[in-house]
Design a protein around this motif. Sequence first.
Motif, PDB file in Angstrom:
ATOM      1  N   GLN C  20      14.971   2.676  -2.334  1.00 26.74           N
ATOM      2  CA  GLN C  20      14.135   2.154  -2.510  1.00 26.74           C
ATOM      3  C   GLN C  20      13.686   0.852  -1.777  1.00 26.74           C
ATOM      4  N   TYR C  21      14.974   0.064  -1.402  1.00 29.39           N
ATOM      5  CA  TYR C  21      14.663  -0.877  -0.901  1.00 29.39           C
ATOM      6  C   TYR C  21      14.091  -0.491   0.583  1.00 29.39           C
ATOM      7  N   GLU C 281       7.119   7.064  -3.923  1.00 27.11           N
ATOM      8  CA  GLU C 281       7.622   7.219  -5.129  1.00 27.11           C
ATOM      9  C   GLU C 281       8.059   6.084  -6.015  1.00 27.11           C
ATOM     10  N   HIS C 282       8.776   5.227  -5.392  1.00 28.45           N
ATOM     11  CA  HIS C 282       9.395   3.916  -5.736  1.00 28.45           C
ATOM     12  C   HIS C 282       8.594   2.882  -6.199  1.00 28.45           C
ATOM     13  N   VAL C 283       7.193   2.965  -5.720  1.00 27.68           N
ATOM     14  CA  VAL C 283       6.646   1.475  -5.577  1.00 27.68           C
ATOM     15  C   VAL C 283       6.724   0.953  -6.746  1.00 27.68           C
ATOM     16  N   GLY C 291      12.734  -5.122  -1.429  1.00 24.42           N
ATOM     17  CA  GLY C 291      12.363  -4.720   0.061  1.00 24.42           C
ATOM     18  C   GLY C 291      11.128  -5.312   0.599  1.00 24.42           C
ATOM     19  N   MET C 292      10.415  -5.179  -0.163  1.00 22.56           N
ATOM     20  CA  MET C 292       8.954  -5.720   0.022  1.00 22.56           C
ATOM     21  C   MET C 292       9.104  -7.266   0.311  1.00 22.56           C
ATOM     22  N   LEU C 296       8.182  -9.574   3.279  1.00 21.23           N
ATOM     23  CA  LEU C 296       7.175 -10.678   3.557  1.00 21.23           C
ATOM     24  C   LEU C 296       7.716 -12.201   3.995  1.00 21.23           C
ATOM     25  N   VAL C 297       8.962 -12.244   3.673  1.00 18.74           N
ATOM     26  CA  VAL C 297       9.425 -13.613   3.988  1.00 18.74           C
ATOM     27  C   VAL C 297       9.727 -13.596   5.713  1.00 18.74           C
TER      28      VAL C 297
END
Lengths: 332, 273, 406, 358, 270
Positions: C20-21, C281-283, C291-292, C296-297
Amino acid sequence: MGGNLMDQMFFAAEVLLNGLMTGVMYALVALGFVLIFKASGVFNYAQGVLALFAALTLVGIQQGQVPFAHMINAMFGTHIEHFGWTVPSVLAILLTGAVMVLLAFLIEKLVLQHLIGQAPIILFMATIGLAYFLEGLGDVMWGADIKNLDVGLPQGISETIETATAEWFGYGFFIDRLDIWATLIAALLVAALVGFAQYTKQGRAMRAVADDHQAALSVGISLRFIWVMVWSIAGFVALVAGVMWGTKSGVQFSLSLIALKALPVLMLGGFTSIPGAIVGGLVIGVGEKLFEFFVGPMIGGATENWFAYVLALLFLVFRPQGLFGERIIERV
Amino acid sequence: MFDAENSETLLEVNNIEVIYNHVILVLKGVSLAVPKGGITALLGGNGAGKTTTLKAISNLLASERGEVTKGSILYRGEKVAARNPAELVTRGVIQVMEGRHCFEHLTVEENLLTGAYTRRDGAAAIKRDLEMVYEYFPRLRERRKSQAGYTSGGEQQMTAMGRALMSRPEMILLDEPSMGLAPQLVEQIFEIVKAVNEGEGVTFLLAEQNTNVALRYAHYGYILENGRVVMDGPAAALRENPDVKEFYLGMSDEGRKSFRDVRSYRRRKRWLA
Amino acid sequence: DLVVPNMSYRTGAYGANGTQYADGFNDYFTLLNERDGGIGGEKIQVPECETAYNTEKGVECYEATKDTGALIYNPLSTGITYQLIPKVAVDKKVLYTPGYGRTSGKNGKVFEWVFNAPANYWDGASVAIKYLLDENGGDLSGKKIALVYHNSAYGKEPIRTLQGLAEKHGFSLSEIPIDAPGQEQKSQWLQIRRDRPDYVIMYGWGVMNQAAIQEAANIRFPMENFIGIWWSGSEVDVMPVGAKADGYKALTFHGVGKDYPVYDELQEYVIDPGKASQGGEHVGSVLYSRGMYAALVISEAIRKAQELAGVSEITPEQLRDGFEQLDITPERLEELGLPDFGPEIKLSCDNHGGSGMARMQQWDAEAKAWNLISEFTEPDQEIIAPLIAEDSEAYAKEAGITPRDC
Amino acid sequence: MLYREAGDFKTSYRDDGQTFPIRLDRWAYYAALAVAFLIVPFIINDYWANAVFVPFLIYAIAALGLNILTGYAGQVSLGTGGFMAVGAYAVYKLMTSFPEINIVIHILLAGGITAIVGMLFGLPSLRIKGFYLAVATLAAQFFLVWLFNKVPWFYNYSASGQINAPERTILGFAVTGPATSAPAKYLICLVFAFALAWVARNLTRGMSGRKWMAIRDMDIAAEIIGVNPLTAKLSAFAVSSFFVGIAGALLFSVYLGAAEVGEAFGINKSFLVLFMIIIGGLGSIFGSFAGAAFMVLLPVLLKNLLVGGLGWPTDLAAHIELMIVGALIVFFLIAEPHGLARLWALTKEKLRLWPFPH
Amino acid sequence: MNQQTEITADGRQIGGTLMEMKNITLRFGGVEAIKNISFDIREGEIRAIIGPNGAGKSSMLNVISGFYVPQEGEVWFKGQRRGPMKPYQVARLGIARTFQNIALFDGMTVLDNIMTGRLNRMRAGFLSQALWWGAAEREEIENRERVERVIDFLEIQNIRKTPVGRLPYGLKKRVELARALAAEPQILLLDEPMAGMNVEEKEDMSRFVLDVNDEFGTTIALIEHDMGVVMDLSDRVVVMDYGRKIGDGTPDEVRNNQEVIDAYLGVAHD
Ligand SMILES: Nc1ncnc2c1ncn2[C@@H]1O[C@H](COP(=O)(O)OP(=O)(O)OP(=O)(O)O)[C@@H](O)[C@H]1O
Ligand SMILES: Nc1ncnc2c1ncn2[C@@H]1O[C@H](COP(=O)(O)OP(=O)(O)OP(=O)(O)O)[C@@H](O)[C@H]1O
Ligand SMILES: [Mg+2]
Ligand SMILES: [Mg+2]
């Protein structure tokens, strides 16, 4: 102060009881090992993975998952996941049983048949190869995410026992309902398997095969049939173990690692004894729980992983074939 | 009494070659014919290929990484290669392996019962045959509850033979039944072979080192050396053959010679020329 | 192009979490590429490399990618992080370990190439205690707290902090290690059942989390008093337990759910065109968001670096500078479509770890959703700062590093 | 006939006892050594060193060690990971306690310490045999890992229990620590692997080796003809653990640089090394190297093929890689249960006869 | 107790008592495999032990080589009572043997198998072996020379480098003898050395046994079922039946002993 001591004792009893129950859960995995070892002298490392595979398949069938969905999607850019139906538990268990038989058949055909008469360590290694393969296959077929297994087995504290014991002793015992079920199922399984191995023709043939492959062939016992049979039974036992453990902690990769908890059980009980698996499980379960509980805090805890092994080891020094294992015949 | 002339051929081995591990050529063209109802002996020195021949017949070579690369083996006119060992047992061919190969952890009686594995004629018949085996081998009755691994060599040999009998065979392939047995037991075992042969009509093909005894009981003999049949003939004829006498029976013209007087250099064998 | 490898693990014991990450990480960069054409005109390449949470495979992944122009690594594994810390200092690559890794990496004077903003393990422990202080009217004296931890480097991290806090606030701490994988925790939870601690804090990962939550439910330990670190607070940990997991709490250093504008854009640019990592699938799951957020950072740091260097194709050194001057304000977050998603991140040469703020989330089993139940809270730097100084000094001495002047 | 030994006569027992009695083999061996020592160091880069060569050499040492115990002395051990951990932690404690002493000595001492620990855990082998012993060695595996995780002294009280290898040099070149160059890493491992392979070869061709093999092939008979099982088994455990300890020390100090015991020296390590010797060939020095090469290279190759070549998603590739590795293991065992070494020997035997089939 | 040295008909010298078994009783669980048996073995003689299957012959050999520990009784060797000993310690006293079911080391070559016979004579330290330096290499070559002599003696030169697993039975038996001989023992125990051989091979084997006894003066204790061989080779014979001793004496005495005939021989042998 007296009450405190009583409490201590009750608590010890509670730990002991739960140890017994955990031991049964270990024994469920160990049973599969014993069967295969007994019938083919194969130390089946893949037993844990077999349990995982069975549980994955069960959940997959139950929830109507499309097998290999992820691979298909990756290759063809499709988005299929589910068939859109669910299958009742009983039917799903039966179907999974059928898959396990098929698997046993394939294992015999593709692996064991070609390794007749090889040294035990070679067969052992082959089962590790098999374990890798099945682990990969399970993931590719059903996906690597954590799944919920629910076939209607109850879980959580048994309140009846808690209140009853609270009334009788003033101390409410904790017993997990799942463990009670596991114990019942294990008892049934063991009785059935012992009867089978000891008193039926196929059971006798199975033990004959374990002793001497060539001689078994020479009297007309079909190794193939015996092996398919034994692996099917072991597959079924794996399914039972998979259901129990899957209900307990979800179905995912780590389920296969319960094999490691079954090994000391085997050692202690003897690789060839079905009752040994149960007794070994009980001793290990109780031993490790009591040790973790009483000695663990003094030496920093998390002793369960090794204590079972050390216990089994010490035990073996005095009885090298385990509690109920067949005596090793040493003659020159 | 067995009549070799008029008996049909039960088993026919045609010019077979056997190779182990894809490299070791052991049988170099062996042919045999085993008549129904007879006792045929397969004689020859160590490593001559007797065991290999028997295993080729009962199709047990695969598990030793050996294979028949040439020739054919016909049992009742049917190719053996097409059948797995279990099917052969159901068709009446059973082998008693060299070195006994009892199931160590099974009791003597359980060992005998495994012999009946392929039978479908019901528990009563099996029980009857168990009694029959105990009649032939009273010693086994005494030891029926002991684990075979702890019985003596002779008892194990009896168990192995009894086990074979339990399958109600038409033909028994007997590999070195006398090895390691006391003289009186050797006689006894061969007497039993004879009794079974005559009483139950079972055909025997037996591999033996003990040429002396074997030729006394067999009807016909083949001598195997180095993977080839070097001589064959009716047992009586073989017994009289001077080469056989010298090399396999240990007799010289003056009768049996003492082991103390063996010469270091012997006459070369005629067929090794 | 800018290369940001994704050292992911989608297999093995922790594969369910890692997947997922990794998806979130990939998708955010895909979004930037699709929507903005990358960062500052440079496309981002995110080659993925499977580590299976295994240090040796991690090293292999690092070596395989480091000469392809990789700027930064985010291995999502404390073990691999420890492996890479000395290596990145030599190879001059940035190592970004949000919420995991070596806590003292916060000290930029010693760990020049390591960044672990916005929060680390010790911050987490402190924020959890602060939350409990709040719940108890500022007083925890006489309370019993049990720490259930993954018996590994990661799990042991908070012990010293908690010991310090225990001394400071007068609560008693009992430590309960659980060996990996941790499916069988009966004796530990029987002990908890007997000792009746007021609160249980958990530092777990993988199957250990759900097994613990299951056992807690089995012994009817009140879920509201059970707090996990952010690695013990995702959907996969609570879903298998079902309704009984309701009320379980966990820390987080970012927002939850899909209620942010950025998800609309993800839908438009990434998911609908079928470009989502592994089918999307995991959004929106906790680990996906994390992870997103990491992506972003990193992208913000890249932007900053480009701005400072005046070139679009930056080097790892420039990226490090970008990190050291990073300032993600609430306004900037809003611009990025994630209002109030994370704390303000303002880094400097000596502070590579940010403020350490985190907040609490709680599981609603019926709605199958996490809800935020507290605001971003500062950790107790009084306890943590000396520990960080001590640990980083020890490392500097061991590795022969003279701390930089900042 | 491609491969001939005709004309290759021995005139003394010493010649007859040499490692490569056939001239062609000897040349191939010298050529391989020359390449390994004189060419590879100049062309090796970080990726090849870290992903392939260094792990290959280190695992080859571990495989040699396990092969002595399992392949030669017949005692199956699943405790390799634990013993590697002993080597790693021993070298760590030595490096940090006596920084002024040369790292080579530390590594050798670490091997020695592991040997002692190995002997201790080898004691049950006097009573316990076969798979019972194999499973019993898991006690060592789990206990040692637990110990190193639990007792802070072993990891110098660091907060997380991780250990880090400080920089150490040989002849002025760093061989541990982050600044180590690829050739330096490679060379130190190569020297150890070469020297230890030579020692293993010497031990196994002499009386010790014969005692071990006697115990392996038939322990009762061995004892009756005069092999003291205690010394034979314990010496096998000691030598094996010495090798494994050195492998662990190198793995930690030279290769990984940092380690966490449960993760770096878990049970998977034990299985991995066991795989190597079985795929390579039990009771074969060459097999230890072949097996190590196979198990190190295969995943790297598969990964590069599936992800790099075919562009599959990494997880699918990883799962399929598992399936392929598993299937290959089974395939190899079926094709030649005695491993790559035997496969090689058979090929040579065939070449010798070529073009005749028998 | 000590007998006088005798010279046999064919000119071999037989000395005093070398080994003596006194009242040996051996039990396995409930089974009494050996019941209170005593006999002696004199230096330089060939002593046969015969008896039906399961009589306890092999067990007796196992008692001599220290593998079985009798519950009662004493073993005397060279006039001294042998204390409790491990089999490998017994081997060091100069007692070597072969086994009924061949116990060769299948994974090793013939040469290595025979070399193991010399293991008690090789003393090189571990380090020396590891480095193949000094004592180790020297010893290896010295012992190799002696082993080669045994190989020549038994005529197995051509299979020196063959793994024993692949050998035919008869050769295996011969290699086993070679291994025992390589130890240059004082007493050689042979458990059915000629089982499974044809006459020709038995003749060869007999010759080897006689030559060993003749040339090296090695004392031999021999179990065999071939009466021809036993009667021809041995100086004295012990007969066992179900753990009891039912006869002891020269071949002629034994073969005319009615009890022996009943229990074992079946018919009177010529
Ligand atoms: N599995 C095997 N692999 C390789 N070679 C074998 C194998 N089995 C037998 N051989 C070889 O084949 C040859 C014939 O062996 P076989 O066992 O058939 O002889 P035999 O006549 O039965 O001898 P014996 O009287 O000793 O039992 C021997 O040289 C033997 O070494
Ligand atoms: N280790 C053992 N455990 C139990 N019983 C044994 C053991 N060894 C031998 N026996 C029993 O002791 C008796 C004597 O066996 P032994 O092997 O000495 O007979 P033997 O005289 O050598 O016979 P053979 O001529 O068949 O070899 C047998 O009944 C046997 O079953
Ligand atoms: Mg034979
Ligand atoms: Mg015997």
